[in-house]
Design a protein around this motif. Structure first.
Motif, PDB file in Angstrom:
ATOM      1  N   LEU A 216      -6.908  -1.969  14.847  1.00  0.00           N
ATOM      2  CA  LEU A 216      -7.871  -2.530  15.057  1.00  0.00           C
ATOM      3  C   LEU A 216      -8.462  -1.723  16.578  1.00  0.00           C
ATOM      4  CD1 LEU A 216      -5.775  -6.557  15.559  1.00  0.00           C
ATOM      5  CD2 LEU A 216      -8.254  -5.982  13.992  1.00  0.00           C
TER       6      LEU A 216
ATOM      7  N   GLU B  79      -5.988 -10.820  16.283  1.00  0.00           N
ATOM      8  CA  GLU B  79      -7.058 -10.788  16.854  1.00  0.00           C
ATOM      9  C   GLU B  79      -7.236 -12.985  17.583  1.00  0.00           C
ATOM     10  OE1 GLU B  79      -9.730  -8.579  13.700  1.00  0.00           O
ATOM     11  OE2 GLU B  79      -9.051 -10.229  13.245  1.00  0.00           O
TER      12      GLU B  79
ATOM     13  N   ALA C  62      -1.466  -3.104  12.362  1.00  0.00           N
ATOM     14  CA  ALA C  62      -2.967  -3.993  13.606  1.00  0.00           C
ATOM     15  C   ALA C  62      -3.254  -3.002  15.073  1.00  0.00           C
ATOM     16  CB  ALA C  62      -2.510  -5.377  13.705  1.00  0.00           C
TER      17      ALA C  62
ATOM     18  N   ALA D 142      -3.397  -8.331  11.079  1.00  0.00           N
ATOM     19  CA  ALA D 142      -4.165  -8.033  11.730  1.00  0.00           C
ATOM     20  C   ALA D 142      -4.686  -9.265  12.848  1.00  0.00           C
ATOM     21  CB  ALA D 142      -5.320  -7.595  11.495  1.00  0.00           C
TER      22      ALA D 142
ATOM     23  N   ALA E 280      -6.495  -1.712   2.900  1.00  0.00           N
ATOM     24  CA  ALA E 280      -5.263  -2.273   2.181  1.00  0.00           C
ATOM     25  C   ALA E 280      -5.218  -2.364   0.225  1.00  0.00           C
ATOM     26  CB  ALA E 280      -3.901  -3.300   2.422  1.00  0.00           C
ATOM     27  N   ALA E 281      -6.343  -3.482  -0.097  1.00  0.00           N
ATOM     28  CA  ALA E 281      -6.614  -3.513  -0.917  1.00  0.00           C
ATOM     29  C   ALA E 281      -6.420  -2.551  -1.712  1.00  0.00           C
ATOM     30  CB  ALA E 281      -7.799  -4.365  -1.296  1.00  0.00           C
TER      31      ALA E 281
ATOM     32  N   SER F  20      -3.510  -7.070   0.158  1.00  0.00           N
ATOM     33  CA  SER F  20      -4.041  -7.161   1.381  1.00  0.00           C
ATOM     34  C   SER F  20      -3.896  -8.898   2.254  1.00  0.00           C
ATOM     35  CB  SER F  20      -5.588  -6.803   0.782  1.00  0.00           C
ATOM     36  OG  SER F  20      -5.564  -7.299  -0.463  1.00  0.00           O
TER      37      SER F  20
ATOM     38  N   PRO G  92       0.408  -0.909   0.040  1.00  0.00           N
ATOM     39  CA  PRO G  92       0.501  -0.056  -0.320  1.00  0.00           C
ATOM     40  C   PRO G  92       0.744   1.156  -0.270  1.00  0.00           C
ATOM     41  CG  PRO G  92      -0.984  -1.460   1.735  1.00  0.00           C
ATOM     42  CD  PRO G  92       0.191  -2.243   0.778  1.00  0.00           C
TER      43      PRO G  92
ATOM     44  N   GLY H 251      -4.479   0.317  -1.691  1.00  0.00           N
ATOM     45  CA  GLY H 251      -3.638   1.028  -1.608  1.00  0.00           C
ATOM     46  C   GLY H 251      -3.239   1.653  -0.393  1.00  0.00           C
ATOM     47  N   LEU H 252      -4.556   1.803   0.255  1.00  0.00           N
ATOM     48  CA  LEU H 252      -4.305   3.571   1.229  1.00  0.00           C
ATOM     49  C   LEU H 252      -3.167   3.265   2.131  1.00  0.00           C
ATOM     50  CD1 LEU H 252      -8.115   3.399   2.362  1.00  0.00           C
ATOM     51  CD2 LEU H 252      -6.742   4.757   1.170  1.00  0.00           C
ATOM     52  N   THR H 253      -2.253   3.547   3.338  1.00  0.00           N
ATOM     53  CA  THR H 253      -1.403   3.813   4.280  1.00  0.00           C
ATOM     54  C   THR H 253      -1.687   4.207   5.653  1.00  0.00           C
ATOM     55  OG1 THR H 253      -0.378   5.739   3.224  1.00  0.00           O
ATOM     56  CG2 THR H 253       0.516   3.736   1.741  1.00  0.00           C
TER      57      THR H 253
ATOM     58  N   ILE I 260      -4.324  -8.370   6.218  1.00  0.00           N
ATOM     59  CA  ILE I 260      -5.375  -8.684   7.062  1.00  0.00           C
ATOM     60  C   ILE I 260      -5.102 -10.242   7.821  1.00  0.00           C
ATOM     61  CG2 ILE I 260      -7.413 -10.570   6.538  1.00  0.00           C
ATOM     62  CD1 ILE I 260      -7.593  -9.400   3.692  1.00  0.00           C
TER      63      ILE I 260
ATOM     64  N   LEU J 105      -1.395   2.211   8.779  1.00  0.00           N
ATOM     65  CA  LEU J 105      -1.930   0.858   8.593  1.00  0.00           C
ATOM     66  C   LEU J 105      -1.087  -0.397   9.081  1.00  0.00           C
ATOM     67  CD1 LEU J 105      -5.299   0.192   6.559  1.00  0.00           C
ATOM     68  CD2 LEU J 105      -3.058  -1.006   4.800  1.00  0.00           C
TER      69      LEU J 105
ATOM     70  N   LEU K 192      -9.827   3.750  -6.240  1.00  0.00           N
ATOM     71  CA  LEU K 192      -9.791   2.952  -7.290  1.00  0.00           C
ATOM     72  C   LEU K 192     -10.000   1.549  -7.267  1.00  0.00           C
ATOM     73  CD1 LEU K 192      -7.466   1.160  -6.011  1.00  0.00           C
ATOM     74  CD2 LEU K 192      -5.276   2.128  -6.599  1.00  0.00           C
TER      75      LEU K 192
ATOM     76  N   TYR L 297      -2.557  -4.156  -5.427  1.00  0.00           N
ATOM     77  CA  TYR L 297      -1.787  -3.878  -3.526  1.00  0.00           C
ATOM     78  C   TYR L 297      -2.066  -5.140  -2.474  1.00  0.00           C
ATOM     79  CZ  TYR L 297      -1.364   0.750  -4.692  1.00  0.00           C
ATOM     80  OH  TYR L 297      -1.362   2.091  -4.988  1.00  0.00           O
TER      81      TYR L 297
ATOM     82  N   SER M 242      -9.660  -7.099  11.558  1.00  0.00           N
ATOM     83  CA  SER M 242      -8.817  -7.615  10.379  1.00  0.00           C
ATOM     84  C   SER M 242      -9.516  -7.801   8.709  1.00  0.00           C
ATOM     85  CB  SER M 242      -8.429  -9.147  10.732  1.00  0.00           C
ATOM     86  OG  SER M 242      -9.166 -10.625  10.477  1.00  0.00           O
TER      87      SER M 242
ATOM     88  N   GLU N 140     -11.666  -5.195   7.785  1.00  0.00           N
ATOM     89  CA  GLU N 140     -11.494  -3.941   6.768  1.00  0.00           C
ATOM     90  C   GLU N 140      -9.749  -3.472   6.498  1.00  0.00           C
ATOM     91  OE1 GLU N 140     -13.476  -5.073  10.278  1.00  0.00           O
ATOM     92  OE2 GLU N 140     -15.388  -4.859   9.263  1.00  0.00           O
ATOM     93  N   LEU N 141      -9.271  -3.979   7.703  1.00  0.00           N
ATOM     94  CA  LEU N 141      -8.139  -3.561   7.163  1.00  0.00           C
ATOM     95  C   LEU N 141      -7.429  -3.884   5.963  1.00  0.00           C
ATOM     96  CD1 LEU N 141      -6.134  -3.844  10.893  1.00  0.00           C
ATOM     97  CD2 LEU N 141      -7.249  -1.635   9.625  1.00  0.00           C
ATOM     98  N   GLY N 142      -7.785  -5.757   5.579  1.00  0.00           N
ATOM     99  CA  GLY N 142      -7.303  -5.862   4.746  1.00  0.00           C
ATOM    100  C   GLY N 142      -7.958  -4.993   3.221  1.00  0.00           C
ATOM    101  N   VAL N 143      -9.487  -4.772   3.241  1.00  0.00           N
ATOM    102  CA  VAL N 143      -9.986  -3.958   2.575  1.00  0.00           C
ATOM    103  C   VAL N 143      -9.140  -2.301   2.208  1.00  0.00           C
ATOM    104  CG1 VAL N 143     -12.363  -2.852   2.144  1.00  0.00           C
ATOM    105  CG2 VAL N 143     -12.123  -4.682   2.410  1.00  0.00           C
TER     106      VAL N 143
END
Lengths: 656, 656
Positions: free
Chosen positions: B52, A242, B49, A238, B192-193, A231, A219, B195-197, A235, B47, B64, A229, B185, B187-190
């Protein structure tokens, strides 16, 4: 000319023989046969909120009594209970006061002898001789004729009244907390009450996480064609936390033997190593070969008869578990929960996660691959007849399949389809299902996003499933949603939406949108022309490719009407959203498609209007009075919301 | 001589007029009238853990498409679906291979023209012209007579097969996550997908925590008489974190105006200030006066008609919420959850905590104070007739009342007692109720602790309630427990336990213990004498104080028999455990008491044996076959366990 890469094909062909697909239970059996899953040794952590969620490594035996002394529970007077018998408001018992005040923290010196009392504060130490405390509210302080301090007791005390005996809270030597206990604020209070400053908790397993793949970008890196990217790293890190572990991110390794081998060595310093990637069989081979070459037992499972997740590999290297997860996000996280999380939990001293299942009805038919146990991700919707489980159906490549699912159910190996109406057992994931205040199932629109965002701001939880207009109507008929957004044209009359209303459904007026042709700016076949003219030009050019929409989409109906039976190149490429159409055109995979005007601009595309259409809301009549539906309808009527919808490009005029 | 502190008494008397006790709802209304509870502003966190549990501060709009391109879901060949129609194993369709290999991350150059195919890897970018991918498993690669690379397709592809269209996972411009979402975890995957840091999340409210009281010691400080370790600071800090806040520990302030005032100023730099202490009315006054003097509105509630928690004060200073919690641990944490946690959650952007209630039957009568809504802490026990709710009954001064409770029920204001057998609604606290594998209700013993510890090590969750022998027998008769440990002597026959078995109960043989007199070593009235002789000496000395046990305890029955009607000084002081008896004697509040020999040594006391007794286990006959009961009985028979019990001082010989 034959620049095709035969080694790639050979790798692909040969690797299939490596895959020895075994059932899930057998995979777990083989993996666990080589693992020692005792909790890791203790570490001693200072007493603080950092201990929340940690697991006690050993029983805690109380080193002292709590309270340490017989403690007063009120402000008042420490007395001998027998001295107070018969006391009333009218005939109080008078006691002489001893010359000390037992404030908190003061050790008594004087014994309470018969006929005497000692002033004591809440929390004060009850002196020898006293066996009860009388509340100050039931006494009067006065001085006797000679100045002697006296207290009139107006209510009798029974032995033990308002006294908390030493050790009555916690007794010295008592096992006050058991090993394996997960610490919350409540246990931390107990530990503090015992005067403990550090607590022995199971060390968190360190889990190294490595993503492999030439296509991966971290990212923040600039996007390039064909790249994605990463992901999984986020995930999985995290998800490790968890599950009670400590993630050790190793980043991304290209599909190069040396690069992966170096990272694997680094990862083996942790307690466990998790790789994800190698979605391409050729590339996946590299990690497999490296792990396999690090000594016995190495890889003990390669291939499990589950979907998603078939290519997962489980191994043990130098006594440490090593798992190769598939690269696709949903496959990766699903196999993580299946094979990795239980190991982390065991090493962390946590009990296996409790299965959290609910019964639900499948509203649509679900197909499955015969040879594998297939886990179908679903979104749960509250209906008057109980929960309905909508397959999210985005596939294992989608990061949102798992992220937006409420759970999954299993279609056993050997079953090819589960019929609509079947009751299924859904394993919930991630968190408690919060029943949504409002469920919206149907066609998606940027304008709807705005309305849902407003509702969220009002604290109304919305469940939003994008299944297209036809799917939404069906859900509304079955009573599975409160609102079904639709934009469906009756081809015979040209009328929108109303002809499609079944009995029991009403239509709330939404807004107008414009459907049209999107194309790359500067394309002479479209630029500057009217839609009909451009369409004719496009159909006349055998090199001009379109991108179609999926069957069931309102846009597809419009498009089919427009094409009047023609099937130009690209007709069978069925994108599933306005965005996917715009992306295909913007990236040159197609030259034109049909979409609403609001997507053209973000993709820098040209737009030729074809047809104004109505985007309205079908609502089951018996849901109209639900407060959340009322709030939705209020928003539609709200002047400020209407202005913002207009600014987005929607038509809210009366004659739209 | 009158060294009594009249100012203390005056403060006590006068403060009662300050307390204006209002109902709970009115307290909340007044408090919230002065508060703005919008989520705090966003902060941007990398971005990881660390995110969480954090709360999204704003909607996340996809910048994107995911995927960015039409992506292959398998290893195989990108084709035009129409080219493959009719292909079978027996009559494959042959396509010419294009000269590129679309590995992951490679951007295609060549269009797939009719009659051609391009090698593509899982995750590869589908080229222009192709609208489907054929799995490599359904193909054969070969070279034509002229060396041209060819592929035989053995299965027809339908349009879109194994293609994930651009934007089908996430469409550009789509609101992919809503503000207010709690990050897991998934939402964090989303994120990251996309490309957000960094992610904008609601800043955690900083909550300053101050304990006040002269009697308080920080954990780790040496104990002194009358002092208690400050458990509230630890509980409240952790509870702040659990509610979504960031604790700011301010430590302990003595009951001095300047000291508290300085800490309060420091605390007001945080977003919220929570004080606990002032259990003594006089001392509590200081904090109250300081907060009240810091400007309008100041303290808006002082006194709420609830138990525990009546003296709680709620205030607002400089726009910040300030709460004065009572000092007793259970009162403090209870009022924290009632008044403080909801404010933290609101500032943190979290929804109000969902009420988590269960129905249960009250097995014993519960008394309540008429003038207040009383919350009774209970321990929940699974019974064949549903849940039973045992009041924990340790009082608000006990740290374990709340820590060991599974929940509480409310006795409304004006009700004085709830009868046994009443159904009550229990609000659960802390965590999900894990149904225990084994429930043990009755008399406590150090040897039982050992057995329970062994079971815990085997993964068997044990619910252990110490209610004394008689309470245990009653619970066993009602079917509320699996095992009731008892040590009851029939005074007529001198026989232990068997005479007390009701129908349907069986007795598992436990072990022998020794009851006896505990005394301070060196006390000539006891030292070196036989028990009977010592007892006679004690009863003859009017200055010699005893400490008794509570009614219903097996030890009390023995003691009453021994005293034969005598009621020496201290008879009415009823300690509730062997430990409490030993503590009272060790600290000089009493000179002797009766306890089992295993407590004498930890308290450094002398012991004169009086009576060997049997500690056995009454078990409902219909529970004998439960696996966890079997495991318990197996342990009792286990040689190594028996040896360890013997080492602890218990008698496991046959004739015990």
């Amino acid at each position: 000319m034959p620049t095709t890469d035969p080694p790639f094909l050979r790798r692909v062909a040969s690797q299939d023989q490596f895959l020895e697909v075994v059932p899930r239970e057998e995979a777990n059996r083989r993996f666990h046969a080589h693992l020692t899953l005792a909790p890791l040794p203790a570490e001693h952590v200072p007493l603080s909120a950092d201990l929340l969620g940690r697991v006690l490594a050993a029983d805690v035996v109380a080193p002292l009594d709590v309270p340490q002394f017989d403690r007063s529970g009120v402000d008042g007077f420490a007395v001998r209970a027998t001295d107070t018998s018969g006391a009333t408001d009218h005939s109080p018992v008078t006691l002489r006061l001893n010359g000390e005040v037992l404030a908190c923290g003061v050790a008594p010196v004087q014994e309470v002898l018969p006929g005497t009392a000692t002033v004591i504060a809440t929390g004060g130490m009850v002196p020898r001789g006293a066996d009860a405390v009388v509340m100050v509210e039931h006494t009067d302080y006065r001085e006797g004729p000679d100045g002697t301090p006296l207290v009139d007791i107006r209510k009798p005390a029974s032995p033990g009244s308002f006294v908390a005996f030493a050790g009555s809270d916690i007794g010295r030597g008592e096992v006050v907390l058991r090993r394996g206990t997960v610490l919350t604020s409540r246990e931390l209070g107990v530990l503090a009450a015992l005067g403990l400053t550090r607590v022995g908790v199971v060390r968190r397993p360190r889990v190294a996480i490595l993503s492999t793949g030439d296509e991966l970008l971290a990212p923040g890196e600039p996007m390039r064609p064909g790249a994605v990217y990463d992901s999984n790293a986020a995930i999985l890190a995290a998800a490790v936390a968890e599950a009670g572990g400590e993630p050790v991110p190793l980043g991304i390794a290209r599909d190069r033997e040396t690069e992966i081998a170096a990272k694997v060595e680094q990862g083996l310093e942790a307690d466990m190593l998790v790789l994800s990637g190698g979605t391409s069989k050729g590339a996946g081979d590299i990690s497999y070969r490296i792990i396999g070459g690090l000594g016995e037992p190495g890889i003990v499972v390669h291939g499990v008869a589950i979907k998603p997740g078939k290519p997962v590999a489980l191994g043990v290297v130098r006594g440490k578990p090593v798992v190769l997860l598939p690269g696709f996000p949903t496959s990766a996280i699903f196999t993580f929960h299946e094979f990795v999380a239980p190991v982390i939990r065991a090493l962390a001293g946590l009990k296996p996660a409790a299965a959290d299942t609910v019964q639900a009805t499948l509203p649509v038919r679900a197909l499955s691959e015969r040879g594998r146990a297939e886990y179908v991700m679903v979104s749960l919707v509250d209906t008057p007849a109980g929960l309905a489980a909508y397959p999210t159906a985005k596939g294992s490549g989608a990061v949102t399949s798992f992220a937006q699912a409420d759970g999954f159910f299993c279609v056993p190996q050997g079953v090819e389809a589960v019929e609509a109406g079947t009751r299924v057992t859904v394993q919930r994931i991630g968190r408690d299902l919060e029943p949504a205040s409002l469920s919206i199932i149907g066609s998606h629109c940027v304008g709807l996003d705005l309305l849902v965002g407003e509702l969220a701001g009002q604290g109304i939880g919305v469940k939003l499933l994008n299944v297209g207009s036809m799917g939404g109507l069906a859900a509304a008929r079955r009573g599975e949603c409160d609102i079904a957004p639709i934009h469906l044209m009756d081809p015979r009359t040209g009328t929108y939406n109303t002809p499609f209303l079944a009995e029991g459904l009403t239509l709330a007026r939404g807004y107008g949108r414009r459907q049209g042709i999107v194309f790359r700016k500067g394309d002479g076949r479209f630029e500057g022309r009217a839609a009909a003219e451009a369409l004719a030009a496009a159909l006349a050019d055998p090199d001009c490719r379109m991108v179609n929409r999926n069957a069931g989409a309102g846009t597809r109906i419009l498009l089919d009407r427009l094409l009047a039976g023609a099937k130009p190149p690209g007709y069978w490429a069925q994108a599933k959203s306005h965005n996917a159409v715009a992306a295909a055109v913007a990236q040159g995979r197609a030259d034109w498609g049909m979409a609403i005007d609001t997507v053209a601009e973000p993709y820098g595309l040209g737009f030729l209007p074809v047809q104004p259409e109505r985007y309205d809301f079908a609502i089951p009549a018996d849901r109209l009075d639900r407060p959340s539906v009322r709030r939705f309808l209020d928003l539609l009527a709200n002047a400020s919301v209407r202005r913002r919808l207009t600014e987005l490009g929607f038509d809210l005029t009366e004659d739209a």
